[in-house]
Write a protein that holds these residues in place. Structure first.
Motif, mmCIF file in Angstrom:
data_model
loop_
_atom_site.group_PDB
_atom_site.id
_atom_site.type_symbol
_atom_site.label_atom_id
_atom_site.label_comp_id
_atom_site.label_asym_id
_atom_site.label_seq_id
_atom_site.Cartn_x
_atom_site.Cartn_y
_atom_site.Cartn_z
ATOM 1 N N HIS A 25 -22.053 0.001 60.725
ATOM 2 C CA HIS A 25 -21.056 0.485 59.751
ATOM 3 C C HIS A 25 -21.962 0.904 58.475
ATOM 4 C CE1 HIS A 25 -17.901 -0.605 62.392
ATOM 5 N NE2 HIS A 25 -18.344 -2.052 62.487
ATOM 6 N N GLU A 26 -21.013 1.784 57.806
ATOM 7 C CA GLU A 26 -21.726 2.225 56.441
ATOM 8 C C GLU A 26 -20.561 2.341 55.346
ATOM 9 O OE1 GLU A 26 -25.030 5.723 58.034
ATOM 10 O OE2 GLU A 26 -23.030 6.323 57.271
ATOM 11 N N VAL A 27 -20.978 1.961 54.304
ATOM 12 C CA VAL A 27 -20.293 1.832 52.985
ATOM 13 C C VAL A 27 -21.041 2.589 51.799
ATOM 14 C CG1 VAL A 27 -19.065 -0.425 53.690
ATOM 15 C CG2 VAL A 27 -21.021 -0.516 52.377
ATOM 16 N N GLU A 28 -20.170 2.851 50.952
ATOM 17 C CA GLU A 28 -20.643 3.594 49.710
ATOM 18 C C GLU A 28 -20.497 2.660 48.523
ATOM 19 O OE1 GLU A 28 -19.423 7.474 48.918
ATOM 20 O OE2 GLU A 28 -19.214 8.163 51.251
ATOM 21 N N SER A 29 -21.411 2.968 47.526
ATOM 22 C CA SER A 29 -21.236 2.519 46.024
ATOM 23 C C SER A 29 -21.809 3.486 45.024
ATOM 24 C CB SER A 29 -22.108 1.102 45.986
ATOM 25 O OG SER A 29 -23.197 1.103 46.336
ATOM 26 N N VAL A 30 -21.476 3.467 43.971
ATOM 27 C CA VAL A 30 -21.821 4.650 43.033
ATOM 28 C C VAL A 30 -22.336 3.921 41.765
ATOM 29 C CG1 VAL A 30 -19.858 4.984 42.137
ATOM 30 C CG2 VAL A 30 -21.433 6.751 41.762
ATOM 31 N N LEU A 31 -23.655 4.412 41.288
ATOM 32 C CA LEU A 31 -23.980 3.858 39.926
ATOM 33 C C LEU A 31 -23.758 5.103 38.829
ATOM 34 C CD1 LEU A 31 -27.044 1.887 39.250
ATOM 35 C CD2 LEU A 31 -26.683 3.760 37.668
ATOM 36 N N PHE A 32 -23.274 4.519 37.884
ATOM 37 C CA PHE A 32 -22.944 5.533 36.863
ATOM 38 C C PHE A 32 -23.049 4.704 35.181
ATOM 39 C CE2 PHE A 32 -18.583 3.987 37.780
ATOM 40 C CZ PHE A 32 -18.232 3.970 36.730
ATOM 41 N N ARG A 33 -23.000 5.878 34.235
ATOM 42 C CA ARG A 33 -23.366 5.221 32.932
ATOM 43 C C ARG A 33 -22.231 5.709 32.131
ATOM 44 N NH1 ARG A 33 -28.303 5.928 35.236
ATOM 45 N NH2 ARG A 33 -29.648 4.473 35.095
ATOM 46 N N THR A 34 -21.799 4.762 31.273
ATOM 47 C CA THR A 34 -21.036 5.275 30.031
ATOM 48 C C THR A 34 -21.450 4.897 28.812
ATOM 49 O OG1 THR A 34 -19.593 2.967 30.140
ATOM 50 C CG2 THR A 34 -18.855 4.663 31.649
ATOM 51 N N THR A 35 -20.847 5.580 27.734
ATOM 52 C CA THR A 35 -21.484 5.665 26.418
ATOM 53 C C THR A 35 -20.042 5.796 25.559
ATOM 54 O OG1 THR A 35 -21.163 7.938 25.940
ATOM 55 C CG2 THR A 35 -23.355 7.111 26.842
ATOM 56 N N PRO A 36 -20.125 5.187 24.287
ATOM 57 C CA PRO A 36 -18.725 5.126 23.563
ATOM 58 C C PRO A 36 -18.172 6.511 23.587
ATOM 59 C CG PRO A 36 -20.595 4.076 22.292
ATOM 60 C CD PRO A 36 -21.287 4.818 23.690
ATOM 61 N N THR A 37 -18.686 7.472 23.708
ATOM 62 C CA THR A 37 -17.913 8.625 23.739
ATOM 63 C C THR A 37 -17.569 9.306 25.070
ATOM 64 O OG1 THR A 37 -20.035 10.047 23.931
ATOM 65 C CG2 THR A 37 -19.140 9.623 21.724
ATOM 66 N N SER A 38 -17.786 8.273 26.028
ATOM 67 C CA SER A 38 -17.217 8.569 27.267
ATOM 68 C C SER A 38 -15.832 8.742 27.706
ATOM 69 C CB SER A 38 -18.023 7.799 28.415
ATOM 70 O OG SER A 38 -19.139 7.886 28.378
ATOM 71 N N PHE A 39 -15.065 7.642 27.006
ATOM 72 C CA PHE A 39 -13.765 7.520 27.000
ATOM 73 C C PHE A 39 -13.003 8.422 25.915
ATOM 74 C CE2 PHE A 39 -16.257 3.722 28.268
ATOM 75 C CZ PHE A 39 -16.020 3.504 29.545
ATOM 76 N N ILE A 40 -11.864 8.734 26.268
ATOM 77 C CA ILE A 40 -11.031 9.362 25.488
ATOM 78 C C ILE A 40 -10.021 8.714 25.058
ATOM 79 C CG2 ILE A 40 -9.755 11.490 25.053
ATOM 80 C CD1 ILE A 40 -11.188 12.905 27.291
ATOM 81 N N GLN A 41 -9.639 8.336 23.806
ATOM 82 C CA GLN A 41 -8.492 7.533 23.152
ATOM 83 C C GLN A 41 -7.610 8.311 22.429
ATOM 84 O OE1 GLN A 41 -9.317 3.855 21.627
ATOM 85 N NE2 GLN A 41 -11.314 3.625 22.236
ATOM 86 N N PRO A 42 -6.176 8.107 22.449
ATOM 87 C CA PRO A 42 -5.161 8.819 21.824
ATOM 88 C C PRO A 42 -5.482 8.780 20.358
ATOM 89 C CG PRO A 42 -4.301 7.373 23.598
ATOM 90 C CD PRO A 42 -5.626 7.077 23.387
ATOM 91 N N ALA A 43 -5.102 9.843 19.637
ATOM 92 C CA ALA A 43 -5.295 9.843 18.274
ATOM 93 C C ALA A 43 -4.677 8.705 17.416
ATOM 94 C CB ALA A 43 -4.800 11.096 17.560
ATOM 95 N N ALA A 44 -3.549 8.261 18.095
ATOM 96 C CA ALA A 44 -2.727 7.468 17.367
ATOM 97 C C ALA A 44 -3.553 5.904 17.389
ATOM 98 C CB ALA A 44 -1.204 7.081 18.367
ATOM 99 N N GLN A 45 -4.520 5.861 18.241
ATOM 100 C CA GLN A 45 -5.399 4.501 18.570
ATOM 101 C C GLN A 45 -6.601 4.612 17.433
ATOM 102 O OE1 GLN A 45 -4.072 3.365 23.117
ATOM 103 N NE2 GLN A 45 -6.041 3.616 22.451
ATOM 104 N N CYS A 46 -6.150 4.547 16.258
ATOM 105 C CA CYS A 46 -7.413 4.390 15.265
ATOM 106 C C CYS A 46 -7.354 3.093 14.509
ATOM 107 C CB CYS A 46 -7.075 5.502 14.535
ATOM 108 S SG CYS A 46 -5.751 5.721 13.331
ATOM 109 N N GLY A 47 -8.548 2.917 13.688
ATOM 110 C CA GLY A 47 -8.435 1.791 12.961
ATOM 111 C C GLY A 47 -8.310 0.489 13.738
ATOM 112 N N GLU A 48 -7.500 -0.399 13.327
ATOM 113 C CA GLU A 48 -7.572 -1.647 14.390
ATOM 114 C C GLU A 48 -6.918 -1.493 15.398
ATOM 115 O OE1 GLU A 48 -5.331 -4.448 11.854
ATOM 116 O OE2 GLU A 48 -6.880 -4.636 10.194
#
Length: 320
Positions: A25-48
């Protein structure tokens, strides 16, 4: 314990691994990298309010060869479940992938590859605890479609592990159509168990929400989702669908995913968008499959969602 059968590198640097298990049998996995800029946050989520999201190497691993949960948008769901992996086979994927890429230290592990981890509970729990205690592992997260008894067990037996709950809809009728498991474990029960996990472990729970164009991506969907969640306990992780040949869904534009996260943030619900990785090597979220799709399962999905003209379906080259 696992033998490398195929390795593919994405243009974004992610690496897809196909592992051959004892018995063939075979299975898959994936290795990837993230940085602080990889994720997109709403503009309303600023500061604290801004979320502190991790960066570094991530290994997404499989817990079953195939899957019987049958989520309508997932390639793995087109492949019948053939084998529950042992704890050794599960954890070996992480160390083999890290060895292949020369990575040591700071690795994050996510049980979000092939299979439903909570339907292979004991080996998954044992592998997660083993990985969480290893010096090279930064943290471990288990993603589930919502196996309620297993979520409760995990809170008691592996409180150092993070929990991701895949919801993908804000109402039971829609979620049942997308995730048939919802008939047994409806939204209210799943979120009650997730709330217990968060309060007993002190760990926020990520709610994974996969956007499907014209199905669950409206402002009303965002409002209904936010109304279900306690913003002090849950964070919504907005995902974009990665194309699977033959499945009748459409990917939303990236900017619409950001808008959906904005709608959630406007309701006071923390959210972020995680961009797709490894799509060009068919290793993105929901794309993992290592055998020919089941014709019966494929017909079932296309009859329920007859949205687009479907072409021929065949397994990816080199995965058999």
């Amino acid at each position: 314990m696992v033998e490398l059968a195929k390795k593919s590198r994405s243009e974004d640097g992610s690496v897809r691994f196909v592992w051959r298990l004892e018995g063939g049998h075979e299975v898959e996995s994936v290795l990837f990298r993230t940085t602080p800029t990889s994720f997109i946050q709403p503009a309303a989520q600023c500061g604290e309010r801004r979320l502190d999201l991790p960066s570094g190497a991530v290994v997404c691993i499989s817990s079953q060869a195939g899957c019987n949960v049958g989520c309508r948008f997932c390639a793995t769901g087109l492949q019948p479940m053939r084998k529950n992996l042992s704890a050794e086979e599960i954890s070996a994927q992480v160390f083999a992938a890290a060895r292949e890429e020369g990575i040591s230290g700071g690795i994050r592990v996510v049980f979000a590859g092939m299979g439903e981890p909570m339907l292979n509970y004991e080996p998954v729990r044992d592998a997660a605890l083993r990985l969480a205690g290893h010096d090279d592992i930064r943290n471990v997260a288990i993603s589930t479609m919502g196996i309620v008894p297993a979520i409760r067990r995990l809170a008691a037996e592996a409180p150092t592990v993070d929990l991701y709950v895949s919801l993908h809809a804000a109402t039971d009728p829609l979620r049942t159509t997308l995730v048939p498991l919802n008939r047994k474990y409806p939204i209210e029960a799943v979120l009650a168990a997730a709330t217990e996990f968060a309060t007993s472990t002190g760990r926020r729970v990520d709610i994974s929400y996969l956007l499907l164009r014209g199905i669950n991506d409206s402002a009303g969907d965002a409002r209904e989702l936010a109304a279900l969640l306690d913003p002090d306990l849950f964070t919504v992780k907005v995902l974009l669908w990665n194309e699977v040949a033959g499945l009748p869904f459409e990917r939303v534009p990236d900017e619409h995913a950001v808008l959906f996260a904005d709608w959630l943030a406007d309701q006071g619900q923390p959210a972020y968008v995680i961009p797709s990785k490894a799509r060009d090597v068919d290793a993105g979220c929901g794309q993992m499959i290592t055998t020919e799709p089941s014709a019966t399962r494929l017909r079932r999905v296309t009859s329920e969602f007859p949205r687009i003209d479907l072409g021929p379906v065949s397994v990816r080259e080199g995965t058999r």
